[in-house]
Scaffold this active site. Structure first.
Site: not given
Ligand code: AMP
Length: 394
Positions: A9, A182, A209, A211, A242, A332
Site C-alpha cells: 500500500n 477509500h 474514514h 486520517g 488537501r 480511531e
Molecule cells: P492515517 O492516515 O489513517 O494514518 O491517519 C493519520 C492521522 O491520524 C494524522 O493526522 C495523525 O495525527 C492522526 N492521529 C493518529 N493518532 C492520533 C491521536 N492519538 N490523536 C489524534 N490524532 C491522531
C-alpha cells in the site's frame, strides 16, 4: 494452498506492507510494517505475528535519495529471508483509481498497466506510487503474479444520480463523474459491521474514514450509496494537506487574477491546504491537538464543522441514520475530534457516552442514543489479502 501473500500500500512518502498466509483465510498478518518518510528521512519498522519489533540494519541505512523503486526490492529481499520456507505466491496492491473500467480486483498485465497509467492525473498523489510498486516487484521477479485492488471499486453500487456532476452530459459520458475512494477501508468495515451491529448492520450506516486523507461513505445494506470524495481524492472533507470541497470559482480566480498555473494550483490544493494550510503549523491532527496556537484550534474547528455538515448531508441518500462508524488514524485515536463532531449532531438523537469515547471503546454512544456510534480500526491489507486468496483459488 501454502505460501505467502504480500500486500503493498504505497503512499507518496510511505510503503505499508503485510505478509499473510495464503492458505489461512481471515488469519492475521504474519508480518506487518511500514517504510515512512521516503524522500525526507526514511525509517523502517516491522512487527511479526507475536508483536515483536524488527528494525534490520540494511533497511534502516536509508537516505533521503532512496526512492520507492530502490526500497521495494530491498524490502522484498528482507521479507523472503524472514519467511524462509514460505514461497511468495502473489503480491496484491492498493491502487487508488480504477476509473470506469476496473471494478474488481484485477490481474496485472501490460495492458492493465497502460490503462492505470492513464489515470495518474486523476490521483497524482497516489496512483504513480501505486504503479511504481507494481513495476518494482515485476523487475525483481517477473513471474510473481500481481493483482490491483481499487479504492474506487466499492462505490460501484451507487445510483447514477449520486455520481453525476451538474456538468454538460457529454462530460459525464466521457467519465467525468464522482468515483469515490477509500473503498478498501469501507469494504473492510462493511465486512465486520454485523459482528458489532447485528441486523442493524444492514441498515443506514455512515462510515467516517478520518486520517491523512478523509472521506465518508453512506451505506445501506453494507453497500455504498453516497460518498464525499469525487472524481479525484481532493473533494469533500478537510484533509491533512488537501482542501476538500472548494468553490470552483476560487480556482478560476487563482488562475485568472493571481496568475497561478495549473501545476501551482495542484500543489496548493493537494499539498499546502487542509489542516496544514489553515493552521500554518502541521498536517497532523495530533500535533494540532497538542498546540496552543489559535490557528491550530481554528483548523481543528473547520475540520470538525465540515465533517458534521457533510455527515448530515449524506443522510438523505440513505433515508435516515442507524449508526456512525469512526475509523482511520484520527477516527480511531482522537476522542476530542469524535466528541466535537458528534456534539454537532445531537439534534439527530445521537449522543456519546463520554467515558466510552475517552477510553476508545468499540461502542461509544450512550445507551439512550438513537444512533449507534462505533470506533472500528480499519484493515485495508486484509481486504487485499482476501482478494489475492480468491484469485489464487481460481
Ligand atoms: P492515517 O492516515 O489513517 O494514518 O491517519 C493519520 C492521522 O491520524 C494524522 O493526522 C495523525 O495525527 C492522526 N492521529 C493518529 N493518532 C492520533 C491521536 N492519538 N490523536 C489524534 N490524532 C491522531
Amino acid at each position: 494452498m501454502t505460501g505467502d501473500i504480500l500486500t503493498l500500500n504505497c503512499g507518496s512518502s510511505s510503503v505499508k506492507f503485510a505478509v499473510f498466509d495464503a492458505g489461512a483465510p481471515d488469519a492475521p498478518a504474519q508480518i506487518t510494517g511500514k517504510i515512512a518518510g521516503i524522500g525526507r528521512a526514511p525509517t523502517f519498522q516491522a512487527r511479526d505475528a507475536n508483536g515483536q519489533l524488527h528494525t534490520p540494519d540494511p533497511l534502516n541505512a536509508l537516505t533521503p535519495t532512496h526512492t520507492h523503486e530502490d526500497l521495494i526490492p530491498r524490502l522484498l529481499e528482507w521479507l523472503v529471508q524472514q519467511r524462509g520456507a514460505h514461497p511468495l505466491r502473489m503480491v496484491g496492491h492498493r491502487v487508488v483509481h480504477g476509473g470506469k473500467t476496473y471494478t474488481e480486483p484485477t490481474r496485472i498485465t501490460p495492458n492493465v498497466m497502460a490503462n492505470l497509467d492513464a489515470l495518474c492525473p486523476l490521483a497524482p498523489l497516489h496512483q504513480p506510487h501505486n504503479l511504481a510498486a507494481i513495476r518494482a516487484v515485476a523487475a525483481w521477479q517477473p513471474d510473481i503474479p500481481q493483482i490491483a485492488c481499487f479504492d474506487t471499486a466499492f462505490h460501484q453500487t451507487q445510483d447514477r444520480i449520486q455520481t453525476l456532476f451538474a456538468l454538460p452530459r457529454a462530460l459525464g459520458d466521457e467519465g467525468i463523474v464522482r468515483y469515490g475512494f477509500h473503498g478498501l477501508s469501507y469494504a473492510y468495515i462493511a465486512s465486520i459491521l454485523p459482528q458489532h451491529l447485528g441486523t442493524r448492520a444492514e441498515g443506514r450506516v455512515i462510515v467516517a474514514h478520518l486520517g491523512n486523507g478523509d472521506s465518508m461513505c453512506a451505506m445501506q445494506s453494507r453497500k455504498s450509496k453516497a460518498t464525499t470524495m469525487g472524481f479525484t481524492a481532493l473533494d469533500g472533507l478537510v484533509m491533512g494537506r488537501r482542501s476538500g470541497t472548494l468553490d470552483p470559482g476560487v480556482i478560476l480566480y487563482l488562475m485568472q487574477s493571481k496568475g497561478m498555473s495549473a501545476a501551482d494550483v495542484e500543489t496548493l490544493l493537494y499539498r499546502k491546504s487542509g489542516l496544514l494550510g489553515v493552521s500554518g503549523i502541521s498536517n497532523n491532527m495530533h500535533d494540532l491537538e497538542l498546540s496552543h496556537a489559535p490557528e491550530a484550534q481554528e483548523a481543528i474547528d473547520l475540520f470538525v464543522s465540515r465533517a458534521a455538515r457533510t455527515l448530515a448531508g449524506l443522510i438523505p441518500a440513505i433515508g435516515g441514520l442507524d449508526a456512525v462508524v469512526f475509523t482511520a488514524g484520527i477516527g480511531e485515536n482522537s476522542a476530542p475530534v469524535r466528541a466535537a463532531i458528534c456534539s454537532q449532531l445531537n439534534w439527530l438523537g445521537l449522543h456519546l457516552d463520554p467515558d466510552a469515547n475517552a477510553r476508545g471503546d468499540v461502542k461509544i454512544s450512550a445507551p439512550n442514543s438513537a444512533v449507534d456510534v462505533l470506533v472500528l480500526p480499519t484493515d485495508e491489507e486484509a481486504v487485499i489479502a482476501n482478494a489475492c486468496r480468491a484469485q489464487l483459488a481460481i
